[in-house]
Design an enzyme around this catalytic site. Structure first.
Site, PDB file in Angstrom:
ATOM      1  N   TRP A 138       0.862  -1.179   0.000  1.00  0.00           N
ATOM      2  CA  TRP A 138       0.000   0.000   0.000  1.00  0.00           C
ATOM      3  C   TRP A 138       0.901   1.233   0.000  1.00  0.00           C
ATOM      4  O   TRP A 138       1.905   1.237   0.695  1.00  0.00           O
ATOM      5  CB  TRP A 138      -0.915   0.008   1.238  1.00  0.00           C
ATOM      6  CG  TRP A 138      -1.934   1.117   1.165  1.00  0.00           C
ATOM      7  CD1 TRP A 138      -1.864   2.352   1.773  1.00  0.00           C
ATOM      8  CD2 TRP A 138      -3.156   1.101   0.428  1.00  0.00           C
ATOM      9  NE1 TRP A 138      -2.965   3.101   1.451  1.00  0.00           N
ATOM     10  CE2 TRP A 138      -3.775   2.349   0.625  1.00  0.00           C
ATOM     11  CE3 TRP A 138      -3.779   0.160  -0.400  1.00  0.00           C
ATOM     12  CZ2 TRP A 138      -4.995   2.667   0.034  1.00  0.00           C
ATOM     13  CZ3 TRP A 138      -4.991   0.478  -0.989  1.00  0.00           C
ATOM     14  CH2 TRP A 138      -5.579   1.718  -0.763  1.00  0.00           C
ATOM     15  N   ASN A 151      -1.746  10.999   3.939  1.00  0.00           N
ATOM     16  CA  ASN A 151      -0.448  10.344   3.970  1.00  0.00           C
ATOM     17  C   ASN A 151      -0.538   8.989   3.276  1.00  0.00           C
ATOM     18  O   ASN A 151      -1.612   8.392   3.191  1.00  0.00           O
ATOM     19  CB  ASN A 151      -0.015  10.186   5.431  1.00  0.00           C
ATOM     20  CG  ASN A 151       1.204   9.308   5.597  1.00  0.00           C
ATOM     21  OD1 ASN A 151       1.094   8.097   5.712  1.00  0.00           O
ATOM     22  ND2 ASN A 151       2.366   9.913   5.593  1.00  0.00           N
ATOM     23  N   GLU A 201      -0.015   6.041   4.055  1.00  0.00           N
ATOM     24  CA  GLU A 201      -0.551   4.909   4.804  1.00  0.00           C
ATOM     25  C   GLU A 201      -2.056   4.985   4.983  1.00  0.00           C
ATOM     26  O   GLU A 201      -2.685   4.023   5.434  1.00  0.00           O
ATOM     27  CB  GLU A 201       0.118   4.828   6.184  1.00  0.00           C
ATOM     28  CG  GLU A 201       1.615   4.596   6.141  1.00  0.00           C
ATOM     29  CD  GLU A 201       1.974   3.297   5.432  1.00  0.00           C
ATOM     30  OE1 GLU A 201       1.233   2.306   5.561  1.00  0.00           O
ATOM     31  OE2 GLU A 201       3.000   3.281   4.727  1.00  0.00           O
ATOM     32  N   LYS A 202      -2.665   6.128   4.636  1.00  0.00           N
ATOM     33  CA  LYS A 202      -4.075   6.329   4.917  1.00  0.00           C
ATOM     34  C   LYS A 202      -4.970   5.638   3.894  1.00  0.00           C
ATOM     35  O   LYS A 202      -4.531   5.156   2.853  1.00  0.00           O
ATOM     36  CB  LYS A 202      -4.391   7.821   4.971  1.00  0.00           C
ATOM     37  CG  LYS A 202      -3.653   8.555   6.085  1.00  0.00           C
ATOM     38  CD  LYS A 202      -3.932   7.953   7.455  1.00  0.00           C
ATOM     39  CE  LYS A 202      -3.422   8.813   8.607  1.00  0.00           C
ATOM     40  NZ  LYS A 202      -1.968   8.946   8.653  1.00  0.00           N
ATOM     41  N   LEU A 203      -6.262   5.597   4.193  1.00  0.00           N
ATOM     42  CA  LEU A 203      -7.227   4.898   3.349  1.00  0.00           C
ATOM     43  C   LEU A 203      -7.375   5.557   1.984  1.00  0.00           C
ATOM     44  O   LEU A 203      -7.677   4.890   0.990  1.00  0.00           O
ATOM     45  CB  LEU A 203      -8.585   4.837   4.060  1.00  0.00           C
ATOM     46  CG  LEU A 203      -8.612   4.001   5.342  1.00  0.00           C
ATOM     47  CD1 LEU A 203      -9.868   4.293   6.149  1.00  0.00           C
ATOM     48  CD2 LEU A 203      -8.529   2.520   5.013  1.00  0.00           C
TER      49      LEU A 203
END
Length: 395
Positions: free
Chosen positions: A4, A183, A185-187
């Site tokens: 991701w 960011n 890492e976000k959804l």
């Protein structure tokens, strides 16, 4: 191992990036007539959240800081925030010169405890920031009533809550404004980026000025000073291009996450001695930034949480971790403990940190996760009961 960020259709993103490359507008601060992808995303994000206004900024941290500066919160003021979560919320409070007042959490949701927050309100309190953490919402109705009773402002840190809804409403409905992070890492990722949503026009206009060096649009392609001392918190048109693609693909990835999370949670609930983070009935649309698993003291008296994490990760199929340390334990914020009203124990925050294992949302894109993780945990607990535990012996 699953990665991701990822995309379903690269061309969707590349076409939008190409549009920026072929134009002479690479930032909202270009101050010239034209079609801005930043403005297009802001409209789509406002609609997605059910709010009147959205403002794209450089990060979730910037979104929080701008929101506090709009309210003239600064030296001598206090802002109540949860003791558990990423430290950016507390950092934003300190950057504007205010004092973060750490509040203990609800051990079932891992979010701020409204009763504890009520007890911390003083004559210096200007706002409460409700942080929606892991996969659960803060108690927004109780917090809104608390803020109304004390005549203080409610803000939301929704950096992990993309797509979530509380009693049918997305972040920003119960508070004056909500901050999001994009960011990587976000959804909904764009590498870096953030946004503010609000229904308040005055708040929006001030936030706009603070984002763009104190300038606001006057006429098409012409800007004038607003009277506010702003800074450059603008995102680029390239970030907006990626966000338009990420937003368009969000429903595809989120449907997979929700389906697998539901099945995984059901399988985990059948294992004695563990439970997942509570998602109250008020949550009408779920989000999963991290799926959290809380281990009982009975289990952890026999095997440490770090050992459980090591065994799971040694299988190189999925990766789990502890949650972030309680914010008051971060050395950056030790000066604020001099304030005598602080609850030095934060017993629930500490307990959750000691007992909680989290799974990043990217692993919820694998259908096999609903079987893999419960199987690994069952194997670990079985080995513990037989006293045959070995970090390399479980497969």
């Amino acid at each position: 191992m699953v990665k991701w960020p990822q995309t379903k259709n690269n061309k969707l993103y590349l076409d939008k990036i190409s549009t920026v490359l072929s134009s002479d507008i690479w930032t909202i601060r270009a101050q010239k007539p034209g079609d801005y992808l930043t403005e297009l995303f802001e409209k789509k994000w406002a609609d997605f959240c059910g709010r009147k206004y959205a403002l794209l900024v450089s990060s979730g941290s910037a979104a929080l800081e701008i929101s506090l500066r709009v309210l003239h919160i600064g030296q001598g003021d206090e802002v109540i925030i949860p003791a558990l979560g990423w430290y950016a919320t507390a950092a934003a409070v300190t950057r504007v010169g205010a004092t973060p007042i750490f509040c203990d959490i609800d051990p079932y949701t891992t979010c701020i405890d409204s009763k504890e927050a009520d007890a911390l309100v003083s004559s210096k309190t200007k706002a409460i920031i409700a942080v929606h953490l892991h996969c659960s919402f803060a108690p927004l109705i109780a917090l809104k009533e608390l803020c109304q009773n004390h005549n203080i402002i409610l803000l939301e840190d929704a950096s992990q809550a993309h797509g979530g809804a509380y009693l049918g409403n997305a972040p920003g409905h119960y508070a004056l404004a909500a901050a999001f992070s994009f960011n990587q890492e976000k959804l909904i990722p764009s590498g870096e980026g953030g946004a503010i949503v609000t229904d308040d026009e005055s708040f929006y206009r001030k936030a706009y000025a603070l984002r763009t060096d104190g300038y606001i649009p006057y006429q098409y392609g012409e800007w004038i000073p607003s009277g506010f001392l702003g800074a450059n918190f603008a995102a680029s048109e390239f970030q907006a291009a990626i966000l338009l693609g990420s937003l368009e693909e969000f429903s595809y990835f989120n449907a997979i996450r929700l389906k697998n999370a539901e099945k995984l949670s059901a399988n985990l609930s059948a294992i004695e001695g563990i439970h997942t983070i509570l998602q109250p009935y008020e949550i009408t649309h779920h989000f999963y930034y991290e799926l959290g698993i809380i281990f009982s003291e009975r289990i952890l008296s026999k095997i440490g949480l770090n050992t459980i994490i090591e065994i799971i990760n040694n299988n190189h199929i999925i990766s789990v971790s502890r949650t972030d340390i309680p914010v008051p334990d971060n050395p950056l914020f030790s000066p604020y403990f001099k304030h005598r009203r602080h609850n030095f124990l934060f017993k629930n925050a500490q307990q959750i940190y000691d007992h909680l294992l989290v799974l990043h949302h990217k692993f919820l894109l694998q259908e096999e996760i609903q079987y893999i993780l419960p199987s690994l945990i069952k194997s670990i607990l079985s080995s513990v009961s037989k006293n045959t535990i070995n970090s390399n012996s479980i497969s």
